[in-house]
Design a protein around this motif. Structure first.
Motif, PDB file in Angstrom:
ATOM      1  N   ARG A   1       0.817  -1.224   0.000  1.00 61.44           N
ATOM      2  CA  ARG A   1       0.000   0.000   0.000  1.00 61.44           C
ATOM      3  C   ARG A   1       0.847   1.268   0.000  1.00 61.44           C
ATOM      4  NH1 ARG A   1      -5.126  -1.296   4.065  1.00 61.44           N
ATOM      5  NH2 ARG A   1      -5.749  -3.260   3.048  1.00 61.44           N
ATOM      6  N   LEU A   2       2.139   1.100  -0.070  1.00 58.66           N
ATOM      7  CA  LEU A   2       3.063   2.239  -0.014  1.00 58.66           C
ATOM      8  C   LEU A   2       2.889   3.124  -1.253  1.00 58.66           C
ATOM      9  CD1 LEU A   2       5.301   3.300   1.863  1.00 58.66           C
ATOM     10  CD2 LEU A   2       6.952   2.089   0.421  1.00 58.66           C
ATOM     11  N   LEU A   3       2.698   4.424  -1.019  1.00 62.71           N
ATOM     12  CA  LEU A   3       2.494   5.383  -2.104  1.00 62.71           C
ATOM     13  C   LEU A   3       3.738   6.211  -2.384  1.00 62.71           C
ATOM     14  CD1 LEU A   3      -1.022   6.743  -1.058  1.00 62.71           C
ATOM     15  CD2 LEU A   3      -0.534   4.971  -2.749  1.00 62.71           C
ATOM     16  N   VAL A   4       4.372   6.690  -1.310  1.00 53.60           N
ATOM     17  CA  VAL A   4       5.543   7.573  -1.443  1.00 53.60           C
ATOM     18  C   VAL A   4       6.703   6.980  -0.671  1.00 53.60           C
ATOM     19  CG1 VAL A   4       6.463   9.883  -0.985  1.00 53.60           C
ATOM     20  CG2 VAL A   4       4.070   9.609  -1.660  1.00 53.60           C
ATOM     21  N   LEU A   5       7.863   6.853  -1.335  1.00 50.22           N
ATOM     22  CA  LEU A   5       9.046   6.255  -0.719  1.00 50.22           C
ATOM     23  C   LEU A   5      10.268   7.112  -1.018  1.00 50.22           C
ATOM     24  CD1 LEU A   5      10.499   3.957   0.763  1.00 50.22           C
ATOM     25  CD2 LEU A   5      10.587   2.715  -1.411  1.00 50.22           C
ATOM     26  N   ASN A   6      10.924   7.580   0.039  1.00 50.38           N
ATOM     27  CA  ASN A   6      12.148   8.370  -0.098  1.00 50.38           C
ATOM     28  C   ASN A   6      13.321   7.559   0.435  1.00 50.38           C
ATOM     29  OD1 ASN A   6      14.215  10.230  -0.144  1.00 50.38           O
ATOM     30  ND2 ASN A   6      13.057  11.870   0.824  1.00 50.38           N
ATOM     31  N   LEU A   7      14.215   7.157  -0.477  1.00 48.09           N
ATOM     32  CA  LEU A   7      15.405   6.389  -0.109  1.00 48.09           C
ATOM     33  C   LEU A   7      16.676   7.144  -0.482  1.00 48.09           C
ATOM     34  CD1 LEU A   7      14.210   2.893  -1.398  1.00 48.09           C
ATOM     35  CD2 LEU A   7      14.543   3.535   0.994  1.00 48.09           C
ATOM     36  N   SER A   8      16.592   8.445  -0.593  1.00 53.66           N
ATOM     37  CA  SER A   8      17.751   9.233  -1.010  1.00 53.66           C
ATOM     38  C   SER A   8      18.883   9.138   0.011  1.00 53.66           C
ATOM     39  CB  SER A   8      17.348  10.699  -1.202  1.00 53.66           C
ATOM     40  OG  SER A   8      16.884  11.266   0.013  1.00 53.66           O
ATOM     41  N   ALA A   9      20.115   9.291  -0.492  1.00 48.96           N
ATOM     42  CA  ALA A   9      21.322   9.289   0.340  1.00 48.96           C
ATOM     43  C   ALA A   9      21.478   7.998   1.140  1.00 48.96           C
ATOM     44  CB  ALA A   9      21.331  10.509   1.269  1.00 48.96           C
ATOM     45  N   ASN A  10      21.444   6.870   0.440  1.00 46.20           N
ATOM     46  CA  ASN A  10      21.742   5.580   1.041  1.00 46.20           C
ATOM     47  C   ASN A  10      22.801   4.876   0.187  1.00 46.20           C
ATOM     48  OD1 ASN A  10      19.951   4.724   3.515  1.00 46.20           O
ATOM     49  ND2 ASN A  10      18.579   5.904   2.196  1.00 46.20           N
ATOM     50  N   ARG A  11      22.832   3.550   0.211  1.00 48.65           N
ATOM     51  CA  ARG A  11      23.841   2.805  -0.555  1.00 48.65           C
ATOM     52  C   ARG A  11      23.188   1.700  -1.380  1.00 48.65           C
ATOM     53  NH1 ARG A  11      28.340   1.976   4.321  1.00 48.65           N
ATOM     54  NH2 ARG A  11      28.579   4.187   4.838  1.00 48.65           N
ATOM     55  N   ILE A  12      22.107   2.036  -2.007  1.00 49.46           N
ATOM     56  CA  ILE A  12      21.267   1.055  -2.694  1.00 49.46           C
ATOM     57  C   ILE A  12      21.682   0.866  -4.149  1.00 49.46           C
ATOM     58  CG2 ILE A  12      18.907   0.551  -3.423  1.00 49.46           C
ATOM     59  CD1 ILE A  12      18.096   2.436  -0.979  1.00 49.46           C
ATOM     60  N   SER A  13      21.752  -0.397  -4.572  1.00 51.62           N
ATOM     61  CA  SER A  13      22.011  -0.704  -5.976  1.00 51.62           C
ATOM     62  C   SER A  13      20.975  -1.684  -6.530  1.00 51.62           C
ATOM     63  CB  SER A  13      23.413  -1.305  -6.152  1.00 51.62           C
ATOM     64  OG  SER A  13      23.553  -2.499  -5.386  1.00 51.62           O
ATOM     65  N   ASN A  14      20.445  -2.559  -5.679  1.00 46.79           N
ATOM     66  CA  ASN A  14      19.480  -3.569  -6.106  1.00 46.79           C
ATOM     67  C   ASN A  14      18.056  -3.133  -5.747  1.00 46.79           C
ATOM     68  OD1 ASN A  14      18.096  -5.860  -6.833  1.00 46.79           O
ATOM     69  ND2 ASN A  14      18.882  -7.132  -5.163  1.00 46.79           N
ATOM     70  N   LEU A  15      17.202  -3.024  -6.771  1.00 47.91           N
ATOM     71  CA  LEU A  15      15.838  -2.533  -6.561  1.00 47.91           C
ATOM     72  C   LEU A  15      14.775  -3.630  -6.662  1.00 47.91           C
ATOM     73  CD1 LEU A  15      16.125   0.681  -8.771  1.00 47.91           C
ATOM     74  CD2 LEU A  15      16.371   0.535  -6.287  1.00 47.91           C
ATOM     75  N   GLU A  16      15.189  -4.861  -6.819  1.00 46.79           N
ATOM     76  CA  GLU A  16      14.254  -5.979  -7.010  1.00 46.79           C
ATOM     77  C   GLU A  16      13.131  -6.039  -5.968  1.00 46.79           C
ATOM     78  OE1 GLU A  16      13.827  -8.176  -9.303  1.00 46.79           O
ATOM     79  OE2 GLU A  16      15.563  -7.805 -10.589  1.00 46.79           O
ATOM     80  N   PRO A  17      13.422  -5.859  -4.660  1.00 52.64           N
ATOM     81  CA  PRO A  17      12.354  -5.974  -3.647  1.00 52.64           C
ATOM     82  C   PRO A  17      11.214  -4.976  -3.827  1.00 52.64           C
ATOM     83  CG  PRO A  17      14.501  -6.122  -2.604  1.00 52.64           C
ATOM     84  CD  PRO A  17      14.744  -5.680  -4.015  1.00 52.64           C
ATOM     85  N   LEU A  18      11.463  -3.875  -4.541  1.00 51.56           N
ATOM     86  CA  LEU A  18      10.414  -2.866  -4.712  1.00 51.56           C
ATOM     87  C   LEU A  18       9.384  -3.264  -5.761  1.00 51.56           C
ATOM     88  CD1 LEU A  18      12.466   0.472  -4.593  1.00 51.56           C
ATOM     89  CD2 LEU A  18      11.315  -0.712  -2.723  1.00 51.56           C
ATOM     90  N   SER A  19       9.663  -4.310  -6.505  1.00 52.55           N
ATOM     91  CA  SER A  19       8.753  -4.714  -7.579  1.00 52.55           C
ATOM     92  C   SER A  19       7.384  -5.132  -7.059  1.00 52.55           C
ATOM     93  CB  SER A  19       9.368  -5.864  -8.391  1.00 52.55           C
ATOM     94  OG  SER A  19       9.574  -6.995  -7.567  1.00 52.55           O
ATOM     95  N   SER A  20       7.297  -5.508  -5.779  1.00 45.88           N
ATOM     96  CA  SER A  20       6.005  -5.914  -5.200  1.00 45.88           C
ATOM     97  C   SER A  20       5.258  -4.754  -4.548  1.00 45.88           C
ATOM     98  CB  SER A  20       6.222  -7.030  -4.171  1.00 45.88           C
ATOM     99  OG  SER A  20       7.042  -6.587  -3.113  1.00 45.88           O
ATOM    100  N   CYS A  21       5.873  -3.571  -4.500  1.00 44.17           N
ATOM    101  CA  CYS A  21       5.208  -2.386  -3.918  1.00 44.17           C
ATOM    102  C   CYS A  21       4.300  -1.786  -4.995  1.00 44.17           C
ATOM    103  CB  CYS A  21       6.239  -1.381  -3.436  1.00 44.17           C
ATOM    104  SG  CYS A  21       7.324  -2.009  -2.134  1.00 44.17           S
ATOM    105  N   GLU A  22       3.234  -2.479  -5.282  1.00 37.69           N
ATOM    106  CA  GLU A  22       2.414  -2.214  -6.462  1.00 37.69           C
ATOM    107  C   GLU A  22       1.675  -0.881  -6.453  1.00 37.69           C
ATOM    108  OE1 GLU A  22      -1.340  -4.885  -4.816  1.00 37.69           O
ATOM    109  OE2 GLU A  22       0.195  -5.803  -6.080  1.00 37.69           O
ATOM    110  N   SER A  23       1.545  -0.243  -5.294  1.00 37.88           N
ATOM    111  CA  SER A  23       0.814   1.023  -5.217  1.00 37.88           C
ATOM    112  C   SER A  23       1.734   2.242  -5.335  1.00 37.88           C
ATOM    113  CB  SER A  23       0.045   1.113  -3.890  1.00 37.88           C
ATOM    114  OG  SER A  23      -0.893   0.074  -3.769  1.00 37.88           O
ATOM    115  N   LEU A  24       3.021   2.016  -5.438  1.00 40.22           N
ATOM    116  CA  LEU A  24       4.000   3.106  -5.398  1.00 40.22           C
ATOM    117  C   LEU A  24       3.771   4.124  -6.515  1.00 40.22           C
ATOM    118  CD1 LEU A  24       6.330   3.664  -3.457  1.00 40.22           C
ATOM    119  CD2 LEU A  24       7.894   2.700  -5.153  1.00 40.22           C
ATOM    120  N   GLN A  25       3.702   5.400  -6.122  1.00 41.68           N
ATOM    121  CA  GLN A  25       3.496   6.491  -7.074  1.00 41.68           C
ATOM    122  C   GLN A  25       4.702   7.414  -7.162  1.00 41.68           C
ATOM    123  OE1 GLN A  25      -0.092   8.623  -6.200  1.00 41.68           O
ATOM    124  NE2 GLN A  25      -1.357   6.790  -6.153  1.00 41.68           N
ATOM    125  N   SER A  26       5.415   7.575  -6.048  1.00 40.20           N
ATOM    126  CA  SER A  26       6.549   8.501  -6.021  1.00 40.20           C
ATOM    127  C   SER A  26       7.739   7.827  -5.361  1.00 40.20           C
ATOM    128  CB  SER A  26       6.174   9.781  -5.253  1.00 40.20           C
ATOM    129  OG  SER A  26       7.285  10.652  -5.145  1.00 40.20           O
TER     130      SER A  26
END
Length: 261
Positions: free
Chosen positions: A76-101
């Protein structure tokens, strides 16, 4: 002593726990948490954040996160801010189906291929990989064609790196150019100042009005607009300072030299 205490606090917040979630939100039940902001806490383990299954807005900027696995249950997550981290793999976000931003600026995403994991997010309307205001970027941004590739990959994107790519905002540059060309062409004719034709509105009534809605990118748009205003004020202040210095230097050069007798 203070630095030691700071390190201890960072260790305490290095992992998201039930205690941390309840203390930071005041909610007793994790499923009741709708908004969560845990920024600049040195977090590298997302722990039990996935238990907040009704979460709609999540800000985890300024941490040390690399593994996004615990975010996968947040459908149900709509807005996600992950700025200024150390992320390279985005695969887990593929199930966040409601994401808009989604804000990913200031991470280590190496190429456009790594963004294919987000193609299933058909509601995604705003994505940020670069933020000039805070000097955040990603290795993928070094690719001169990454914007074009991204827009081809995500057909529903309306805002890329804080700039409107469709809709009213995207018309602004062309509008200003047309106005400038019209003024230049209309002011002078055959080298002489001419009378301007009857003025007509440049845009329709209500063009600049922000229409309220429940769209999740509105909050992010307000933030981006505030950032731009802040940057404009800084640039204006610097410009005034430079102009003042140049005027002072010119006035000194224009003064006649005085010689001691």
């Amino acid at each position: 002593m203070d630095s030691k205490r700071g390190k201890e606090n960072e260790t305490e917040c290095a992992k998201i726990t039930t205690v941390l979630l309840k203390s930071s939100t005041g909610e007793f039940d994790l499923e009741s948490i709708l908004f969560l902001k845990l920024i600049n806490l040195g977090i590298y383990d997302l722990g039990c954040v996935g238990e907040c299954i009704n979460l709609e807005r999540l800000d985890l900027s300024g941490n040390n996160i690399t593994n996004l696995g615990p975010l996968s249950p947040l459908r149900r997550l709509l807005v996600l801010n992950l700025s200024a981290n150390r992320i390279s793999n985005l695969e887990p976000l593929s199930s966040c189906e409601s994401l808009q931003s989604l804000n990913l600026s200031g991470n280590v995403i190496p190429s456009v291929d790594n963004l294919h994991a987000l193609k299933s997010l058909w509601k995604l309307e705003s994505i940020r990989l670069k933020d000039n205001m805070y000097n955040y970027t990603n290795p993928v941004c070094k690719n001169s064609s990454y914007r074009t590739l991204l827009l081809e990959m995500f057909s529903n994107i309306k805002v890329l790196d804080g700039e409107r790519v469709v809709g009213r905002g995207s018309n602004l540059y062309q509008l200003c150019k047309d106005i400038d060309d019209t003024i230049k062409a209309g002011l002078y004719k055959n080298g002489h100042l001419s009378e301007l034709a009857e003025c007509k509105p440049w845009v329709d009534d209500g063009f600049w009005e922000i229409k309220r809605s429940n769209n999740a990118i509105i909050d992010e748009a307000y933030k981006h607009f505030s950032d731009v205003l802040h940057e404009c004020r800084l640039l204006n202040s610097r410009a005034v300072h430079v102009i003042s210095q140049n005027e002072r230097n010119l006035s000194l050069k224009g003064q006649p030299k005085q010689y001691a007798v």
